[in-house]
Design an enzyme around this catalytic site. Sequence first.
Site, PDB file in Angstrom:
ATOM      1  N   ASN A   1      81.300  -1.889  78.336  1.00 40.68           N
ATOM      2  CA  ASN A   1      80.389  -2.700  77.527  1.00 40.68           C
ATOM      3  C   ASN A   1      80.229  -2.003  76.184  1.00 40.68           C
ATOM      4  OD1 ASN A   1      78.246  -4.068  76.400  1.00 40.68           O
ATOM      5  ND2 ASN A   1      76.739  -3.399  77.921  1.00 40.68           N
TER       6      ASN A   1
ATOM      7  N   LYS B   1      78.716  -3.009  73.580  1.00 41.67           N
ATOM      8  CA  LYS B   1      77.427  -3.309  72.931  1.00 41.67           C
ATOM      9  C   LYS B   1      77.649  -3.635  71.439  1.00 41.67           C
ATOM     10  CE  LYS B   1      75.216  -0.544  76.425  1.00 41.67           C
ATOM     11  NZ  LYS B   1      74.116   0.284  76.856  1.00 41.67           N
TER      12      LYS B   1
ATOM     13  N   HIS C   1      72.172  -8.326  81.189  1.00 42.02           N
ATOM     14  CA  HIS C   1      72.096  -6.880  80.924  1.00 42.02           C
ATOM     15  C   HIS C   1      70.646  -6.517  80.599  1.00 42.02           C
ATOM     16  CE1 HIS C   1      72.578  -3.019  78.948  1.00 42.02           C
ATOM     17  NE2 HIS C   1      73.709  -2.916  79.630  1.00 42.02           N
TER      18      HIS C   1
ATOM     19  N   GLU D   1      69.354  -4.766  78.408  1.00 40.69           N
ATOM     20  CA  GLU D   1      68.994  -4.861  76.982  1.00 40.69           C
ATOM     21  C   GLU D   1      68.714  -6.311  76.590  1.00 40.69           C
ATOM     22  OE1 GLU D   1      72.384  -2.662  75.587  1.00 40.69           O
ATOM     23  OE2 GLU D   1      71.551  -0.862  76.518  1.00 40.69           O
TER      24      GLU D   1
ATOM     25  N   GLU E   1      72.401  -1.484  87.568  1.00 41.45           N
ATOM     26  CA  GLU E   1      72.181  -0.527  86.482  1.00 41.45           C
ATOM     27  C   GLU E   1      70.704  -0.149  86.425  1.00 41.45           C
ATOM     28  OE1 GLU E   1      75.435  -0.931  83.275  1.00 41.45           O
ATOM     29  OE2 GLU E   1      73.893  -2.386  82.826  1.00 41.45           O
TER      30      GLU E   1
ATOM     31  N   GLY F   1      72.186   4.953  78.950  1.00 39.90           N
ATOM     32  CA  GLY F   1      72.188   5.626  77.653  1.00 39.90           C
ATOM     33  C   GLY F   1      71.302   6.864  77.608  1.00 39.90           C
TER      34      GLY F   1
ATOM     35  N   SER G   1      75.014   5.752  82.373  1.00 34.04           N
ATOM     36  CA  SER G   1      75.516   7.100  82.064  1.00 34.04           C
ATOM     37  C   SER G   1      76.703   7.517  82.933  1.00 34.04           C
ATOM     38  CB  SER G   1      74.384   8.129  82.158  1.00 34.04           C
ATOM     39  OG  SER G   1      73.390   7.842  81.187  1.00 34.04           O
TER      40      SER G   1
HETATM   41  P1  PGA Z   1      75.696   3.771  79.369  1.00 31.35           P
HETATM   42  O1  PGA Z   1      75.459   2.187  79.338  1.00 31.35           O
HETATM   43  O2  PGA Z   1      76.961   4.029  80.113  1.00 31.35           O
HETATM   44  O3  PGA Z   1      75.779   4.182  77.915  1.00 31.35           O
HETATM   45  O4  PGA Z   1      74.516   4.377  80.061  1.00 31.35           O
HETATM   46  C1  PGA Z   1      75.723   1.390  80.459  1.00 31.35           C
HETATM   47  C2  PGA Z   1      75.385  -0.049  80.173  1.00 31.35           C
HETATM   48  O5  PGA Z   1      74.421  -0.313  79.457  1.00 31.35           O
HETATM   49  O6  PGA Z   1      76.079  -0.967  80.651  1.00 31.35           O
END
Ligand code: PGA
Length: 252
Positions: A9, A11, A95, A97, A167, A173, A213
């Site tokens: 992803n 983003k 997601h 976010e 997740e 992140g 992560s």
């Molecule tokens: P990350 O993000 O690997 O940077 O933690 C995962 C995601 O948001 O899908």
Amino acid sequence: MRTPVIAGNWKMNMHKRQALELVQGLHYGLTWPGEVDVIVAPPFTALDTVVEFCAKSYISVAGQNMHWEESGAFTGEISPSFLKDAGADYILIGHSERRKYFGETNEIVNKKIKAAFQHNLIPIVCFGETLEERERGDFVRVIEQQILQGLTGLTHEEGSELIIAYEPVWAIGTGKTATPTQAEEAHAFIRAHLFQLFSPDVADAVRILYGGSVKPKNSRELLSQKNIDGALVGGAALKAEDFIGIIKSANA
Ligand code: PGA
């Protein structure tokens, strides 16, 4: 046997040139991923560039978001058929976010999943609890609601084609990964609900990815868990070398 999925992803990152360099880096850095489905989700503006290159590669392409309507007065939105037209085969839905910054609810997630299936896009549906929810012991209720409300009204066939990403929001992140045991517990819990909601066959077929992560150094252990069928990767998907490391660990 479920074929593992490693999805990146990107983003709100990657201009066209960077996007092209990244998929080239993946393709030439790893000529064949083995029995692993590899997916990247670029921003809309880089979709054409990425799709054009990936037509000759093992890499499939996903959108990061879409509206559930087909067309009309929805300024700034992209419809499922636009994504299909642009060459995407998958779509990320729900997601954290999107849920946090753009008010995406379980009901919206459900509409988007149905719209995706109508347009032959495979949804990668994200579930997860916040740190606050986990700490106040709300994990079960939150995830159950996301599953029951998010997946309501799907046929068994649709159910078995779904990809789910668990997740935990506190691991996205932040550099904090769920331990393989914590992740496995959550995945087993989700699979048990798929069993109830659909059938044993659907529960057995659905690929459940872990996200939060994921890095080359922790992916092997996470992916060796019985109910973890792949990874949804954010930060580490932006570097070909790291993403390749994760793909290789899925194939190990
Ligand atoms: P990350 O993000 O690997 O940077 O933690 C995962 C995601 O948001 O899908």
